[in-house]
Design an enzyme around this catalytic site. Sequence first.
Site, PDB file in Angstrom:
ATOM      1  N   HIS A  54     -12.792 -63.201   3.745  1.00 58.21           N
ATOM      2  CA  HIS A  54     -12.021 -63.827   4.836  1.00 58.21           C
ATOM      3  C   HIS A  54     -11.571 -65.220   4.384  1.00 58.21           C
ATOM      4  CE1 HIS A  54     -10.456 -64.463   8.704  1.00 58.21           C
ATOM      5  NE2 HIS A  54     -11.540 -64.506   9.444  1.00 58.21           N
TER       6      HIS A  54
ATOM      7  N   CYS B 158     -17.441 -69.252  12.504  1.00 58.93           N
ATOM      8  CA  CYS B 158     -16.037 -68.827  12.509  1.00 58.93           C
ATOM      9  C   CYS B 158     -15.605 -68.287  13.866  1.00 58.93           C
ATOM     10  CB  CYS B 158     -15.793 -67.787  11.417  1.00 58.93           C
ATOM     11  SG  CYS B 158     -16.636 -66.220  11.680  1.00 58.93           S
TER      12      CYS B 158
ATOM     13  N   ARG C 193      -7.704 -73.321  12.049  1.00 61.97           N
ATOM     14  CA  ARG C 193      -7.107 -72.095  11.522  1.00 61.97           C
ATOM     15  C   ARG C 193      -5.582 -72.248  11.463  1.00 61.97           C
ATOM     16  NH1 ARG C 193      -9.829 -67.251  11.725  1.00 61.97           N
ATOM     17  NH2 ARG C 193      -8.009 -66.540  10.549  1.00 61.97           N
TER      18      ARG C 193
ATOM     19  N   GLN D 140     -10.226 -68.027   6.837  1.00 60.27           N
ATOM     20  CA  GLN D 140     -11.282 -68.686   7.609  1.00 60.27           C
ATOM     21  C   GLN D 140     -11.884 -69.840   6.806  1.00 60.27           C
ATOM     22  OE1 GLN D 140     -12.472 -68.045  10.853  1.00 60.27           O
ATOM     23  NE2 GLN D 140     -13.385 -70.039  10.446  1.00 60.27           N
TER      24      GLN D 140
ATOM     25  N   ARG E 260      -5.054 -57.581   8.522  1.00 62.31           N
ATOM     26  CA  ARG E 260      -6.498 -57.531   8.785  1.00 62.31           C
ATOM     27  C   ARG E 260      -6.887 -56.068   8.732  1.00 62.31           C
ATOM     28  NH1 ARG E 260     -10.271 -60.492  13.203  1.00 62.31           N
ATOM     29  NH2 ARG E 260      -9.960 -62.081  11.603  1.00 62.31           N
TER      30      ARG E 260
ATOM     31  N   ASP F 126     -22.780 -66.788  11.272  1.00 64.59           N
ATOM     32  CA  ASP F 126     -21.757 -65.853  11.775  1.00 64.59           C
ATOM     33  C   ASP F 126     -22.505 -64.736  12.487  1.00 64.59           C
ATOM     34  OD1 ASP F 126     -19.403 -64.443  12.227  1.00 64.59           O
ATOM     35  OD2 ASP F 126     -19.151 -63.778  10.152  1.00 64.59           O
TER      36      ASP F 126
HETATM   37  N1   CP Z   1     -12.686 -66.137  13.086  1.00 61.19           N
HETATM   38  C1   CP Z   1     -11.784 -65.135  13.259  1.00 61.19           C
HETATM   39  O1   CP Z   1     -11.211 -64.606  12.319  1.00 61.19           O
HETATM   40  O2   CP Z   1     -11.578 -64.820  14.566  1.00 61.19           O
HETATM   41  P1   CP Z   1     -10.764 -63.561  15.122  1.00 61.19           P
HETATM   42  O3   CP Z   1     -11.577 -62.323  14.785  1.00 61.19           O
HETATM   43  O4   CP Z   1     -10.696 -63.792  16.594  1.00 61.19           O
HETATM   44  O5   CP Z   1      -9.428 -63.507  14.462  1.00 61.19           O
HETATM   45  N1  NVA Z   2     -17.958 -61.377   9.866  1.00 55.41           N
HETATM   46  C1  NVA Z   2     -17.163 -61.193  11.051  1.00 55.41           C
HETATM   47  C2  NVA Z   2     -16.075 -62.205  11.119  1.00 55.41           C
HETATM   48  C3  NVA Z   2     -15.202 -62.095  12.316  1.00 55.41           C
HETATM   49  C4  NVA Z   2     -14.100 -63.123  12.329  1.00 55.41           C
HETATM   50  C5  NVA Z   2     -16.604 -59.782  11.079  1.00 55.41           C
HETATM   51  O1  NVA Z   2     -16.123 -59.311  10.040  1.00 55.41           O
HETATM   52  O2  NVA Z   2     -16.669 -59.153  12.137  1.00 55.41           O
END
Ligand code: CP
Ligand code: NVA
Length: 308
Positions: free
Chosen positions: A135, A265, A293, A138, A108, A226
């Site tokens: 992502h 998400c 997930r 997700q 990540r 989101d």
């Molecule tokens: N939806 C998602 O990716 O959650 P986290 O940021 O908690 O991993």
């Molecule tokens: N769009 C959000 C998703 C988090 C899981 C971010 O990137 O913060």
Amino acid sequence: MTRHFIDLTDAGGDAVAAMLNDALDRKVARKAWPKGKADADAPLADRVLAMIFEKNSTRTRVSFDMAMRQLGGSAIILEAGSTQLGRGETVADTARVLSRMVDAIMIRTDDHAKIEELAHHASVPVINGLTDLSHPCQIMADLLTIVERGHALPGLQLAWLGDGNNVLNSLIEAAGLMKFSIRVGGPAGYEPDAGFVERARAAGAEVLFTQDPREAVAGAQAVVTDTWVSMGQAGGDVHIAAMQPYQVDAALMATAAKDAVFMHCLPAHRGEEVTDEVMDGPQSVIWDEAENRIHAQKSVLRWVFGQI
Ligand code: CP
Ligand code: NVA
């Protein structure tokens, strides 16, 4: 050839469909089992996944760890800040070293170019656990949730409300691969990545933009939103003010199809992009979506190891 899962297109529509079927079957097969018990066939026994986090996470971290346990393998969590990567060791050298020590890497990070570089220098599969651009894991869980609720993906009408972010980019990619339509309700200047939109349209998906939230939601079978400000985004008062008309509330949900689901998400900012009433309401499938997930990523892991 090492299989990486940087974006959904790395797998393609047929493999995505196969992964969803595998996830559905495996989820049913272990229903009511203790969560840490390995699946009967333990298909990734003795395999180890390293997870690198350069941004916060709850779901991605726990779901990948649980996915590996359920597949019979294990996971190592690396907070980038406490690794040598955080002190300037290059992404390429990190890729080379981890490839000698573990069987797969999930990362990540912020800049999408970093995951591409990691994959370029890794000799083991690399999985995208979110970048500023996309992502895909997700969206695998989201597609699983939609299918599980009895909606077919081809021809599905999905509405997205709010910011044109990484999650939307991957959703648009999925629309192209799985042949569904997306209507995006959001303010001008906050559109998703143009490349994702072009490719989805070229694949025959309808991707429509409107500044009218009701036009986006009218008749939709899935209503998705989101956070208005993603991790690493500047945000600010002007950004938040622009998003305000796109809050998903009960009145907006009522304009969707009768059997529409509400998805997010997570993490959510209750009272901003969505009201409590919708989050906790009968159409919300957010807790299934979060659980999925695990199930979706088990199939992604099996795919990168050539088992699907
Ligand atoms: N939806 C998602 O990716 O959650 P986290 O940021 O908690 O991993
Ligand atoms: N769009 C959000 C998703 C988090 C899981 C971010 O990137 O913060």
